[in-house]
Design a protein around this motif. Structure first.
Motif, PDB file in Angstrom:
ATOM      1  N   MET A   1      -8.252  12.699  -1.440  1.00 25.16           N
ATOM      2  CA  MET A   1      -7.713  11.231  -1.424  1.00 25.16           C
ATOM      3  C   MET A   1      -6.492  11.263  -0.953  1.00 25.16           C
ATOM      4  O   MET A   1      -5.425  12.035  -1.274  1.00 25.16           O
ATOM      5  N   ALA A   2      -6.164  10.369   0.081  1.00 20.57           N
ATOM      6  CA  ALA A   2      -4.658  10.038   0.342  1.00 20.57           C
ATOM      7  C   ALA A   2      -3.700   9.336  -0.892  1.00 20.57           C
ATOM      8  O   ALA A   2      -4.398   8.670  -1.864  1.00 20.57           O
ATOM      9  N   ALA A   3      -2.492   9.943  -0.644  1.00 26.06           N
ATOM     10  CA  ALA A   3      -1.685   9.226  -1.747  1.00 26.06           C
ATOM     11  C   ALA A   3      -1.348   7.898  -1.854  1.00 26.06           C
ATOM     12  O   ALA A   3      -1.554   7.154  -3.015  1.00 26.06           O
ATOM     13  N   TRP A   4      -1.621   7.058  -0.871  1.00 28.50           N
ATOM     14  CA  TRP A   4      -1.575   5.620  -0.802  1.00 28.50           C
ATOM     15  C   TRP A   4      -2.713   4.981  -1.660  1.00 28.50           C
ATOM     16  O   TRP A   4      -2.490   3.868  -2.162  1.00 28.50           O
ATOM     17  N   ILE A   5      -3.873   5.677  -1.510  1.00 27.61           N
ATOM     18  CA  ILE A   5      -5.038   5.050  -2.063  1.00 27.61           C
ATOM     19  C   ILE A   5      -4.932   5.282  -3.908  1.00 27.61           C
ATOM     20  O   ILE A   5      -5.009   4.184  -4.638  1.00 27.61           O
ATOM     21  N   TRP A   6      -4.225   6.408  -4.324  1.00 27.36           N
ATOM     22  CA  TRP A   6      -3.931   6.778  -5.623  1.00 27.36           C
ATOM     23  C   TRP A   6      -2.801   5.581  -6.135  1.00 27.36           C
ATOM     24  O   TRP A   6      -3.094   4.967  -7.249  1.00 27.36           O
ATOM     25  N   ILE A   7      -1.856   5.059  -5.262  1.00 30.22           N
ATOM     26  CA  ILE A   7      -0.913   4.530  -5.533  1.00 30.22           C
ATOM     27  C   ILE A   7      -1.474   2.935  -5.913  1.00 30.22           C
ATOM     28  O   ILE A   7      -1.344   2.176  -6.697  1.00 30.22           O
ATOM     29  N   LEU A   8      -2.218   2.567  -4.765  1.00 29.98           N
ATOM     30  CA  LEU A   8      -3.122   1.367  -4.877  1.00 29.98           C
ATOM     31  C   LEU A   8      -4.014   1.095  -6.269  1.00 29.98           C
ATOM     32  O   LEU A   8      -4.023   0.256  -6.950  1.00 29.98           O
ATOM     33  N   LEU A   9      -4.600   2.353  -6.400  1.00 29.00           N
ATOM     34  CA  LEU A   9      -5.619   2.384  -7.544  1.00 29.00           C
ATOM     35  C   LEU A   9      -5.027   1.987  -8.689  1.00 29.00           C
ATOM     36  O   LEU A   9      -5.322   1.425  -9.974  1.00 29.00           O
ATOM     37  N   ILE A  10      -3.750   2.613  -8.935  1.00 29.65           N
ATOM     38  CA  ILE A  10      -2.723   2.744 -10.051  1.00 29.65           C
ATOM     39  C   ILE A  10      -2.449   1.140 -10.342  1.00 29.65           C
ATOM     40  O   ILE A  10      -2.296   0.697 -11.453  1.00 29.65           O
ATOM     41  N   ILE A  11      -1.915   0.641  -9.299  1.00 30.87           N
ATOM     42  CA  ILE A  11      -1.340  -0.835  -9.272  1.00 30.87           C
ATOM     43  C   ILE A  11      -2.364  -1.681  -9.587  1.00 30.87           C
ATOM     44  O   ILE A  11      -2.068  -2.501 -10.601  1.00 30.87           O
ATOM     45  N   LEU A  12      -3.474  -1.573  -9.064  1.00 30.92           N
ATOM     46  CA  LEU A  12      -4.730  -2.495  -9.308  1.00 30.92           C
ATOM     47  C   LEU A  12      -4.981  -2.324 -10.901  1.00 30.92           C
ATOM     48  O   LEU A  12      -5.371  -3.157 -11.679  1.00 30.92           O
ATOM     49  N   ALA A  13      -5.186  -1.019 -11.394  1.00 29.30           N
ATOM     50  CA  ALA A  13      -5.451  -0.826 -12.859  1.00 29.30           C
ATOM     51  C   ALA A  13      -4.325  -1.611 -13.811  1.00 29.30           C
ATOM     52  O   ALA A  13      -4.721  -2.186 -14.988  1.00 29.30           O
ATOM     53  N   LEU A  14      -3.114  -1.290 -13.395  1.00 30.22           N
ATOM     54  CA  LEU A  14      -1.933  -2.117 -14.295  1.00 30.22           C
ATOM     55  C   LEU A  14      -2.087  -3.720 -14.137  1.00 30.22           C
ATOM     56  O   LEU A  14      -2.069  -4.275 -15.361  1.00 30.22           O
ATOM     57  N   VAL A  15      -2.542  -4.173 -13.001  1.00 30.58           N
ATOM     58  CA  VAL A  15      -2.627  -5.835 -12.879  1.00 30.58           C
ATOM     59  C   VAL A  15      -3.953  -6.090 -13.857  1.00 30.58           C
ATOM     60  O   VAL A  15      -3.702  -6.984 -14.543  1.00 30.58           O
ATOM     61  N   ALA A  16      -4.940  -5.108 -13.666  1.00 26.97           N
ATOM     62  CA  ALA A  16      -6.250  -5.705 -14.337  1.00 26.97           C
ATOM     63  C   ALA A  16      -5.830  -5.547 -15.785  1.00 26.97           C
ATOM     64  O   ALA A  16      -6.333  -6.386 -16.523  1.00 26.97           O
ATOM     65  N   GLY A  17      -5.150  -4.580 -16.441  1.00 26.62           N
ATOM     66  CA  GLY A  17      -4.830  -4.371 -17.731  1.00 26.62           C
ATOM     67  C   GLY A  17      -3.958  -5.666 -18.276  1.00 26.62           C
ATOM     68  O   GLY A  17      -4.299  -5.997 -19.350  1.00 26.62           O
TER      69      GLY A  17
END
Length: 72
Positions: A1-17
């Motif tokens: 996976m591309a690095a930008w997808i990982w960053i997006l997933l991390i940000i989404l997980a932080l917001v959801a948490g």
């Protein structure tokens, strides 16, 4: 996976948490305050006696109403 997808997933997980944590903490505090009210009439009466005031029923009711109004 591309690095930008990982960053997006991390940000989404932080917001959801953060959102889930906020609502869980709010629900916990509402339940806690319902089970353990901050002050009741007996505590208010004892406090007034310690301050040297003679607590009448009317004065206690006025103070309880004022405290409930301030709590909202």
């Amino acid at each position: 996976m591309a690095a930008w997808i990982w960053i997006l997933l991390i940000i989404l997980a932080l917001v959801a948490g953060a959102v889930a944590g906020f609502f869980l903490a709010r629900k916990y505090m509402e339940k806690y305050l319902k089970d353990n009210p901050p002050i009741n009439e007996e505590q208010l009466k004892a406090m007034m006696l310690q301050m040297g005031q003679k607590p009448s029923k009317k004065k206690l009711n006025q103070m309880m109403i004022a405290m409930k109004r301030n709590a909202k």
